[in-house]
Design a protein around this motif. Sequence first.
Motif, PDB file in Angstrom:
ATOM      1  N   ASP A  81       9.069  36.656  36.332  1.00 24.72           N
ATOM      2  CA  ASP A  81       9.183  37.407  37.586  1.00 24.72           C
ATOM      3  C   ASP A  81      10.614  37.438  38.107  1.00 24.72           C
ATOM      4  O   ASP A  81      11.011  38.371  38.790  1.00 24.72           O
ATOM      5  N   THR A 121      16.232  47.844  37.281  1.00 22.08           N
ATOM      6  CA  THR A 121      14.929  47.183  37.184  1.00 22.08           C
ATOM      7  C   THR A 121      13.969  48.027  36.364  1.00 22.08           C
ATOM      8  O   THR A 121      13.730  49.180  36.681  1.00 22.08           O
ATOM      9  N   GLY A 122      13.402  47.437  35.312  1.00 22.10           N
ATOM     10  CA  GLY A 122      12.333  48.061  34.545  1.00 22.10           C
ATOM     11  C   GLY A 122      12.601  49.496  34.177  1.00 22.10           C
ATOM     12  O   GLY A 122      11.896  50.382  34.618  1.00 22.10           O
ATOM     13  N   LYS A 182       8.114  43.692  40.588  1.00 20.80           N
ATOM     14  CA  LYS A 182       6.915  43.935  39.794  1.00 20.80           C
ATOM     15  C   LYS A 182       7.262  44.817  38.589  1.00 20.80           C
ATOM     16  O   LYS A 182       8.132  45.700  38.683  1.00 20.80           O
ATOM     17  N   VAL A 183       6.573  44.586  37.483  1.00 22.73           N
ATOM     18  CA  VAL A 183       6.910  45.282  36.244  1.00 22.73           C
ATOM     19  C   VAL A 183       6.659  46.782  36.334  1.00 22.73           C
ATOM     20  O   VAL A 183       7.259  47.565  35.599  1.00 22.73           O
ATOM     21  N   LYS A 213       9.967  50.914  38.390  1.00 20.34           N
ATOM     22  CA  LYS A 213      10.961  51.273  37.392  1.00 20.34           C
ATOM     23  C   LYS A 213      12.194  51.939  38.028  1.00 20.34           C
ATOM     24  O   LYS A 213      12.102  52.578  39.070  1.00 20.34           O
ATOM     25  N   LYS A 234      14.464  37.933  38.062  1.00 18.29           N
ATOM     26  CA  LYS A 234      15.498  38.690  37.357  1.00 18.29           C
ATOM     27  C   LYS A 234      16.856  38.106  37.731  1.00 18.29           C
ATOM     28  O   LYS A 234      17.131  37.843  38.906  1.00 18.29           O
TER      29      LYS A 234
END
Length: 539
Positions: free
Chosen positions: A284, A23-24, A516-517, A520, A286
Amino acid sequence: MFRKNKLGEMILAVTLILCITVTGCSTGGKTSTSNKEIKTSYNPGPEPKTLTPQMSNTIPEMIIEMALFEGLTRLDMNNVPQPAIAEKIDVSADALKYTFHLRDSKFSNGDPLTAEDFKFSWMYAMDPVNAAEYAYQIADYIKGGAAYNAKTGKAEDVGIKVIDPKILEVTLENPTPYFLALTAFPTYFPVDRKVVEANQDWNLKTETFVSNGPFKMISWAHNDKIVVVKNDNYWDAKSVKITELTFNLIEDTKAALTAYEAGQVDGVDSVPADDIQRLLKSGDLKVAPQLGTYFYAFNVTKKPFDMPEVRQALTLAIDRKKIIDTVAQTNEKPAFALTPNGINDADPRKQFRDVGGDYFTEDLAKAKQLLSEAGFPDGKGFPEIKILFNSNPNNEKIATIIQDMWSKNLGIQAALRQEEGKVYIESLHKHDYDVARVWWNGDYLDPMTFLDIFKTGGGNNVTGWANQQYDTLISNAKENTDPQARMQQLHDAEKILMTEMPVMPIYYPNLVYTSKVYVKDVIHSPLGMVDFKTATVEK
């Protein structure tokens, strides 16, 4: 790292198949400092029935355990097992003996972690008194383990030997190419022997909960949330950036999504079907590959589901594409066999699923014929089916669609039976159901992870189905060192399973979640695990 032997290439080939979604991924922009508080939250699902690794068997439980515990190995972002609590691993030339050299490490309470803790934990899982549903995940591989678990062998004959506090020697029953991946699985996680022996209820209260992973528990508000913080006693604490991680325990996926969109939680592990398209458009949602199968299990201990013709008729009479298009909505593939795509066959250039192919097709005429042969022409005289599923709007939608299909196509009436997570699991294992929704995620990258669960009396065989020929093929495949012959045995076993149909495959799910972006480097594995060890937050 790992000592090379003649099976070394096979071991690596098995573990290098699937990539893992991160993720991110951090771009190196904002970074954290050791004094900065970095907090995030994630909703894995409902309240866990247990957080004792040897006794758990659901993805939400294991996501939380991944943060709290660590095994001899840990899967990296490429799904390859890397040394974790074991800093060096020696493998004998015949691939039967593994010697794990443990690094200096501690439990969260400061107790030293020793080889004896690993032996105690693994023996606990195999002890028939404890009736661990995942006992076979250890017992079937370690020499003498299956006999001990079946009460036909002695504990002292199990192939786990403590050489000294830092050296654990494990002897396998047969060469197992994926054994190092297994040691990264929660059933193999260590618990603190001293703590467990002093207090059998150690895992029920925050103040007595002890673990050895990247995080430690500081609070558990049941059916609400679990809060964990960075574990300073963790051997690799320098790699852990998150200082506080909250696991929200919201079972209702709509409520979880509402919390996510209100900024109350940074990620959720499942979303309602009604919101999928909207979340895809907003970015939003993934979507990534997942090694799993969504299927219905038949309780074959109960009439008329003890008849293969009935199970086959019900399986052939549904429209999987409609279910995917209506509920899943992220280009999932319909399932016409149990084992999904994503696992190599003996020839690594080919997929196990492609070699095995489909074992059945949707065929309404044949379904009606089979039902008539079973004594229920046009559904006459067939008792009402109760479809069991755990609380989730997507599960309810699928059950409603199948309920309608069985009624229109076969004249069979069905009712919906929804239960909250822990009660649902209990109903499955007590065989207190007619037909039940099951979602099985692979535990490692081999067809065995899907097929050995249906051995007679298996801890996760909730169908009650038994077939001696199937059992023999699975056992022989575990002993076979010839990759080609072994895979053929697994194909033959799956053919028996899909002929007798104690389960009804529906589709192969994708990994679908929100995040959420600013969160990470969270690793989302195709095996369903979520790893926060190296995650961070960049706002």
